[in-house]
Design an enzyme around this catalytic site. Structure first.
Site, mmCIF file in Angstrom:
data_model
loop_
_atom_site.group_PDB
_atom_site.id
_atom_site.type_symbol
_atom_site.label_atom_id
_atom_site.label_comp_id
_atom_site.label_asym_id
_atom_site.label_seq_id
_atom_site.Cartn_x
_atom_site.Cartn_y
_atom_site.Cartn_z
ATOM 1 N N ASP A 10 0.869 -1.187 0.000
ATOM 2 C CA ASP A 10 0.000 0.000 0.000
ATOM 3 C C ASP A 10 0.900 1.230 0.000
ATOM 4 O O ASP A 10 2.114 1.134 0.200
ATOM 5 C CB ASP A 10 -0.878 -0.003 1.271
ATOM 6 N N SER A 11 0.265 2.392 -0.185
ATOM 7 C CA SER A 11 1.019 3.636 -0.128
ATOM 8 C C SER A 11 1.493 3.932 1.300
ATOM 9 O O SER A 11 2.357 4.780 1.481
ATOM 10 C CB SER A 11 0.133 4.780 -0.620
ATOM 11 N N TYR A 42 -0.802 8.513 -2.364
ATOM 12 C CA TYR A 42 -0.861 8.240 -3.805
ATOM 13 C C TYR A 42 -2.113 8.887 -4.423
ATOM 14 O O TYR A 42 -2.146 9.163 -5.611
ATOM 15 C CB TYR A 42 -0.969 6.727 -4.054
ATOM 16 N N CYS A 73 -4.325 -1.382 -1.970
ATOM 17 C CA CYS A 73 -4.480 0.062 -2.147
ATOM 18 C C CYS A 73 -5.496 0.268 -3.264
ATOM 19 O O CYS A 73 -5.317 -0.237 -4.376
ATOM 20 C CB CYS A 73 -3.136 0.674 -2.523
ATOM 21 N N GLU A 153 -3.313 7.981 9.330
ATOM 22 C CA GLU A 153 -1.862 7.862 9.552
ATOM 23 C C GLU A 153 -1.498 8.414 10.940
ATOM 24 O O GLU A 153 -0.577 7.935 11.588
ATOM 25 C CB GLU A 153 -1.075 8.620 8.475
ATOM 26 N N CYS A 185 -10.948 2.926 0.092
ATOM 27 C CA CYS A 185 -9.574 3.315 0.422
ATOM 28 C C CYS A 185 -9.187 2.480 1.632
ATOM 29 O O CYS A 185 -9.955 2.412 2.607
ATOM 30 C CB CYS A 185 -9.496 4.798 0.764
ATOM 31 N N THR A 186 -8.037 1.848 1.556
ATOM 32 C CA THR A 186 -7.696 0.898 2.629
ATOM 33 C C THR A 186 -7.355 1.591 3.956
ATOM 34 O O THR A 186 -7.268 0.926 4.989
ATOM 35 C CB THR A 186 -6.533 -0.020 2.197
ATOM 36 N N HIS A 187 -7.198 2.909 3.932
ATOM 37 C CA HIS A 187 -7.006 3.624 5.197
ATOM 38 C C HIS A 187 -8.342 3.777 5.958
ATOM 39 O O HIS A 187 -8.345 3.911 7.179
ATOM 40 C CB HIS A 187 -6.457 5.032 4.952
HETATM 41 N N1 DGL Z 1 -4.546 3.461 0.946
HETATM 42 C C1 DGL Z 1 -4.721 4.220 -0.257
HETATM 43 C C2 DGL Z 1 -5.914 3.691 -1.045
HETATM 44 O O1 DGL Z 1 -6.495 2.674 -0.719
HETATM 45 C C3 DGL Z 1 -4.971 5.684 -0.044
HETATM 46 C C4 DGL Z 1 -3.927 6.514 0.566
HETATM 47 C C5 DGL Z 1 -3.204 7.385 -0.421
HETATM 48 O O2 DGL Z 1 -3.738 8.399 -0.878
HETATM 49 O O3 DGL Z 1 -2.077 7.024 -0.699
HETATM 50 O O4 DGL Z 1 -6.287 4.294 -2.017
#
Ligand code: DGL
Length: 267
Positions: A10-11, A42, A73, A153, A185-187
Site C-alpha cells: 500500500d502507499s 498516492y 491500495c 496515519e 480506500c484501505t485507510h
Molecule cells: N490506501 C490508499 C488507497 O487505498 C490511499 C492513501 C493514499 O492516498 O495514498 O487508495
C-alpha cells in the site's frame, strides 16, 4: 503446496487493514508487507507516477520470492491494475476493487450506494463501471475524502476532528438516501466506527478487505499454492520511511512488529 510468502503493499499503513483479514483467513501464510510511507499519499498523484511507484514495489517484493501479490491500495487497484498485470505476467496479482464491488452488490437493497475514496480512485470511475456492469440500475454517489488518510496515519480515527471531517464529507451522500457505502480506500476502515456513527446504522459499511482475503484464498486453493498445514508463518514489514508505522501496526493488527526501512527508489 507452496510455502513462499505473499507480498502485500500500500502507499502507507492503510494496507494493514487488508493484512489483518489475510492473517485471520490464512494464518499459515508468510507475508511480506511494504508501505510506501515516504511517498504517501498516492491518491493525489497521477496514474503514471502511481504506476511507476507500484512497479518498483512489486520488483522489490519479487526479491523476497513472493508467490503472489495483493495490491492493498484502492488508488493502485483502480488506476494501474492492467498495467501491472501486463508488466508482471508470471505473478498472480489480487486487487481490492472487484471484491468491494461484489460485496456492495450483495449488500444494497435500494440500489443507491455511496463510494468514498481518494481523488484518484473516485475519478478513475473503476468502481462505478463495475457496479453498473453488475447491475445497470445501481446509482452511485461518490465523494473523495482525502483528509481521512492523514487522520488514519496520525491515529486520529475516533475523536472530534475525525467526526467533524466525516460529517462534512458524508452529509451529501446521506442526503441521497444511500443504503450502503463502500470504503474505497484501505485507510478508511480504521475510521469505521466514526463513519458508522455519522451514516447511521441503516447504512451498511462495505469494507473490501475481507472479500479480498477470500478471493486470495480461493486463488491459492485453486492453484494448489497454499502453504503446508502447520507451516510457521513469518511476517516481515518494510517501509520507505519510518513515520508512526509500528504504533499504527500494533493498533490495527494488535501485535507488535517492527518495520525495516528500505530505499525503494533502487528497484
Ligand atoms: N490506501 C490508499 C488507497 O487505498 C490511499 C492513501 C493514499 O492516498 O495514498 O487508495
Amino acid at each position: 503446496m507452496d510455502n513462499r510468502p505473499i507480498g502485500i503493499f500500500d502507499s502507507g499503513v492503510g494496507g494493514l487493514t487488508v493484512v489483518k483479514q489475510v492473517v485471520k483467513l490464512l494464518p499459515e501464510e508468510s507475508l511480506v508487507y511494504f508501505g510506501d510511507t515516504a511517498r504517501v499519499p498516492y491518491g493525489s498523484k497521477g496514474k503514471e507516477t502511481v504506476t511507476k511507484f507500484s512497479s518498483q514495489i512489486i520488483r522489490f517484493l519479487k526479491t523476497k520470492n513472493v508467490k503472489a501479490v495483493v495490491i492493498a491500495c484502492n488508488t493502485v487497484s483502480s488506476n494501474c491494475y492492467e498495467e501491472l498485470s501486463e508488466e508482471f505476467p508470471d505473478l498472480p496479482i489480487t486487487e481490492v476493487v472487484t471484491p468491494g464491488v461484489e460485496s456492495c452488490i450483495a449488500a444494497t437493497k435500494n440500489k443507491i450506494v455511496g463510494l468514498i475514496g481518494t481523488y484518484a480512485t473516485v475519478s478513475s470511475g473503476a468502481y462505478e463501471k463495475r457496479l453498473k456492469a453488475a447491475d445497470p440500475e445501481i446509482q452511485v454517489y461518490k465523494k473523495a475524502c482525502p483528509l481521512f488518510v492523514p487522520l488514519a496515519e496520525e491515529g486520529w480515527v475516533n475523536n472530534d476532528v475525525a467526526e467533524l471531517t466525516a460529517r462534512k464529507y458524508l452529509q451529501e451522500l446521506i442526503d441521497k438516501n444511500i443504503d450502503s457505502i463502500i470504503l474505497g480506500c484501505t485507510h478508511y476502515p480504521t475510521l469505521k466506527e466514526c463513519i458508522g456513527r455519522i451514516v447511521g446504522e441503516k447504512v451498511t459499511i462495505v469494507d473490501p478487505a475481507k472479500a479480498t482475503a477470500v478471493k486470495l484464498k480461493e486463488y491459492l486453493e485453486e492453484h494448489n499454492m497454499l502453504s503446508e498445514k502447520g507451516h510457521n508463518a513469518e511476517r516481515l514489514f518494510y517501509v520507505s520511511d519510518k513515520s508512526h508505522f509500528e504504533q499504527i501496526c500494533s493498533r490495527i493488527l494488535h501485535e507488535n512488529y517492527s518495520a525495516e526501512k528500505i530505499d525503494i527508489e533502487k528497484y
